[in-house]
Write an enzyme that holds these catalytic residues in place. Sequence first.
Site, short mmCIF file in Angstrom:
data_model
loop_
_atom_site.label_atom_id
_atom_site.label_comp_id
_atom_site.label_asym_id
_atom_site.label_seq_id
_atom_site.Cartn_x
_atom_site.Cartn_y
_atom_site.Cartn_z
N CYS A 4 9.82 -30.05 17.27
CA CYS A 4 10.98 -29.34 18.01
C CYS A 4 12.27 -30.07 18.20
O CYS A 4 12.26 -31.04 18.80
CB CYS A 4 10.47 -28.74 19.61
SG CYS A 4 11.70 -27.94 20.17
N ASP A 30 27.12 -27.06 20.89
CA ASP A 30 26.55 -26.36 19.70
C ASP A 30 26.80 -26.99 18.50
O ASP A 30 28.15 -27.28 18.21
CB ASP A 30 26.44 -24.84 19.55
CG ASP A 30 25.55 -24.24 18.55
OD1 ASP A 30 24.70 -23.45 18.89
OD2 ASP A 30 25.90 -24.43 17.30
N HIS A 46 9.46 -27.85 27.06
CA HIS A 46 9.40 -26.83 25.81
C HIS A 46 8.69 -25.53 26.32
O HIS A 46 7.71 -25.32 26.64
CB HIS A 46 8.36 -27.53 24.86
CG HIS A 46 8.41 -26.65 23.59
ND1 HIS A 46 9.46 -26.72 22.74
CD2 HIS A 46 7.67 -25.53 23.33
CE1 HIS A 46 9.04 -25.84 21.85
NE2 HIS A 46 8.21 -25.24 22.03
N ASN A 87 18.56 -15.76 22.39
CA ASN A 87 17.99 -14.96 21.47
C ASN A 87 16.48 -15.17 21.51
O ASN A 87 15.99 -16.18 21.82
CB ASN A 87 18.29 -15.53 19.96
CG ASN A 87 19.83 -15.14 19.77
OD1 ASN A 87 20.42 -13.90 20.03
ND2 ASN A 87 20.69 -16.07 19.31
N GLY A 93 17.48 -12.91 15.73
CA GLY A 93 18.06 -14.08 14.77
C GLY A 93 17.60 -15.64 15.42
O GLY A 93 18.28 -16.57 15.26
N HIS A 98 12.75 -23.13 21.00
CA HIS A 98 12.71 -23.79 22.27
C HIS A 98 13.80 -23.14 22.73
O HIS A 98 15.13 -23.09 22.52
CB HIS A 98 13.00 -25.25 22.24
CG HIS A 98 13.27 -26.10 23.48
ND1 HIS A 98 12.32 -27.36 23.70
CD2 HIS A 98 13.91 -25.89 24.41
CE1 HIS A 98 13.00 -27.74 24.73
NE2 HIS A 98 13.50 -26.84 25.44
N HIS A 100 16.86 -21.40 24.58
CA HIS A 100 18.28 -21.86 24.93
C HIS A 100 19.13 -20.63 25.17
O HIS A 100 19.10 -19.86 24.65
CB HIS A 100 18.83 -22.52 23.73
CG HIS A 100 18.55 -21.99 22.23
ND1 HIS A 100 17.24 -21.83 22.02
CD2 HIS A 100 19.43 -21.42 21.69
CE1 HIS A 100 17.52 -21.27 20.52
NE2 HIS A 100 18.85 -20.82 20.57
N HIS A 102 22.96 -19.69 24.90
CA HIS A 102 24.31 -20.02 24.46
C HIS A 102 25.39 -19.68 25.42
O HIS A 102 25.55 -18.41 25.93
CB HIS A 102 24.53 -19.19 23.13
CG HIS A 102 23.62 -19.29 21.91
ND1 HIS A 102 24.06 -19.97 20.76
CD2 HIS A 102 22.30 -18.95 21.65
CE1 HIS A 102 22.96 -20.17 20.09
NE2 HIS A 102 21.85 -19.53 20.57
P1 AMP Z 1 19.37 -19.51 17.73
O1 AMP Z 1 19.76 -18.48 16.60
O2 AMP Z 1 19.63 -18.79 19.12
O3 AMP Z 1 17.98 -20.05 17.90
O4 AMP Z 1 20.48 -20.67 18.01
C1 AMP Z 1 20.19 -22.08 17.52
C2 AMP Z 1 21.40 -22.76 17.65
O5 AMP Z 1 21.06 -24.22 17.74
C3 AMP Z 1 22.38 -22.23 16.40
O6 AMP Z 1 23.74 -21.82 17.04
C4 AMP Z 1 22.71 -23.80 15.88
O7 AMP Z 1 23.95 -24.03 15.54
C5 AMP Z 1 22.13 -24.74 17.26
N1 AMP Z 1 21.67 -26.02 16.83
C6 AMP Z 1 20.72 -26.34 15.88
N2 AMP Z 1 20.47 -27.61 15.67
C7 AMP Z 1 21.30 -28.21 16.68
C8 AMP Z 1 21.70 -29.73 17.02
N3 AMP Z 1 20.88 -30.75 16.60
N4 AMP Z 1 22.66 -29.99 17.75
C9 AMP Z 1 23.33 -28.78 18.38
N5 AMP Z 1 22.95 -27.48 18.01
C10 AMP Z 1 21.99 -27.25 17.19
ZN ZN Z 2 10.82 -27.94 22.25
#
Ligand code: AMP
Ligand code: ZN
Length: 113
Positions: A4, A30, A46, A87, A93, A98, A100, A102
Amino acid sequence: MSECIFCNIVRKEIPAKICYEDERVLAFHDINPVAPTHILVIPKEHIASMNDITPENVEVFGHMAFVAQQLSKEAGVAESGYRVVVNNGPDSGQVVHHVHAHVIGGRVLSSLC
Ligand code: AMP
Ligand code: ZN
């Protein structure tokens, strides 16, 4: 959960622009921002998605909301407005499994869907 990416960030195994951390949550910018402010707030534990909320872990989601509020103030978008998006699952999408939040702001945001 070594596979993850967000658990890897929690363990500092891969870099991130961390802007807040305590014993329960981590927040970082992000990597692909969609607005001038685009921060992710995650539980250190997690939890794959909101489908996995239980009576035992629900408290961290309230804390994530409070941290999002505090970071919106720090970012200067609390009054201009911001969006908190979680999401969950394929139709939303969700890419990183894990959970999160936004925190998006700093410009006028388009309609939700
Ligand atoms: P989601 O579509 O809600 O799963 O969004 C995942 C978000 O994680 C996206 O906006 C990616 O740009 C962001 N993301 C993925 N990998 C990283 C990373 N290593 N550091 C910061 N943001 C990340
Ligand atoms: Zn995780």
